[in-house]
Design an enzyme around this catalytic site. Sequence first.
Site, PDB file in Angstrom:
ATOM      1  N   LYS A 186      14.839 -11.344  51.033  1.00 32.71           N
ATOM      2  CA  LYS A 186      13.927 -11.323  52.225  1.00 32.71           C
ATOM      3  C   LYS A 186      14.010 -12.824  53.056  1.00 32.71           C
ATOM      4  O   LYS A 186      13.875 -12.784  54.422  1.00 32.71           O
ATOM      5  CB  LYS A 186      12.602 -11.087  51.772  1.00 32.71           C
ATOM      6  N   LYS A 279      17.727   1.628  48.072  1.00 35.91           N
ATOM      7  CA  LYS A 279      16.357   2.260  47.759  1.00 35.91           C
ATOM      8  C   LYS A 279      15.826   2.748  48.900  1.00 35.91           C
ATOM      9  O   LYS A 279      15.518   2.179  49.929  1.00 35.91           O
ATOM     10  CB  LYS A 279      15.681   1.279  46.636  1.00 35.91           C
ATOM     11  N   LYS A 282       9.650   1.339  52.576  1.00 38.24           N
ATOM     12  CA  LYS A 282       8.919   1.387  53.547  1.00 38.24           C
ATOM     13  C   LYS A 282       9.116   0.298  54.686  1.00 38.24           C
ATOM     14  O   LYS A 282       9.062   0.670  55.943  1.00 38.24           O
ATOM     15  CB  LYS A 282       7.500   1.014  53.183  1.00 38.24           C
TER      16      LYS A 282
END
Length: 415
Positions: A186, A279, A282
């Site tokens: 990230k 995967k 959201k």
Amino acid sequence: MRCNLLSRFPVVYDTSFRLLSSLIRVSGGRCELRSFSRIPVMAPPALPAATVAYRCNSTVSATASEAAGNSISPKKKRVISGVQPTGTVHLGNYLGAIRNWVLLQETYETLFFIADLHAITLPYAVPQFAEATRNTAAIYLACGVDTSKASVFVQSHVHAHVELMWLLCCDMPTGQLNRMIQFKEKSRISGVENVGAGLLTYPVLMAADILLYQSDFVPVGEDQMQHLELTRELAEKMNSLYGGRKGKKLGGAGLFKVPEALIQPTGARVMSLTDGLSKMSKSSPSDMSRINLLDSKDVIANKIRRCKTDSYSGLEFDNPDRPECNNLLSIYQLITGRTKEEVAMECQSMSWGTFKTNFTEALVNHLLPIQARYEEITSDPAYLDQVLSQGAAKAAVIAEATLNSFYQAKGFLCR
């Protein structure tokens, strides 16, 4: 939507509180904990037949249980888990976690929380945050989490989470946090110099979430094992640094129980509709990559109709060259409750068009009762508020006992 969603074990939690209270005494102005050595240490109880796919990475021996004495009634092992309220709860959250909680609550003492503190490590929609938290809680209940068997609460409503995180952070090497896979991934996107410190330290908050409740097991996917291993290492380190001669308080585990992994059933890792190797998430910029639990029939049909497939004939599991095919068949298997062999036989000669029609119908029918129950729950904000308030109060009893013990072990003045 509204707020409240937790609590369900007046008997189990009250018992836990009485047990902990009986082990606390005040002597000469000092708070002390009596020994927990009489609490039996048992291997995890067997799950019902429907959940035999779970696997416990347990190191607890049956011999230890026998040595503790058979005169004490076995106490349910404790399980804790949570989902962030950012975005909409999707099929991956449901099949990978929430649906399995419904099975776990039948066998274990369970605590399920809305991980709102974890949700702010990256930019989020502030105006919708409180509503999203309530909606997530309502979805827990709509999916079958029973407040008489499990406790549901909002993470930030139990302040001990943040306090324990800080105490643990002070003994957590930053080098180890820098090596965490999710931080590296990230921070690479935004640049290390631009991400908040919370993204670096959130694994310590995750550890606090688990250790605070003296959890025996944590439901995790194979991709989450790194975080659980960090939690285990922290527990062992704290037990070694601060446990001392009086540290063997929880069945020989020290200040904190060292949690074990409860591996999710095979196939519960749901992948993206647009990329069978990623995967379902959201955080994906495209809503077409996921099925949200509250999507309408038409939206679901459109997403399935346009999802990525391939040009091979027939459908099959476990072909590495066909990740999307394996993903869609796996979801179909899970929502229909059929075996892998039954689905493979049904679909082996099926065209994509026919499969997508059958898949859409099965998924819509599966989600319809959840959506109806969700509407009922959110139409009664007082009920949801009460559930969350009671759940936080029950969780706080366990959390405060753990936190106070750790404060004393670290040498703080007794409160």
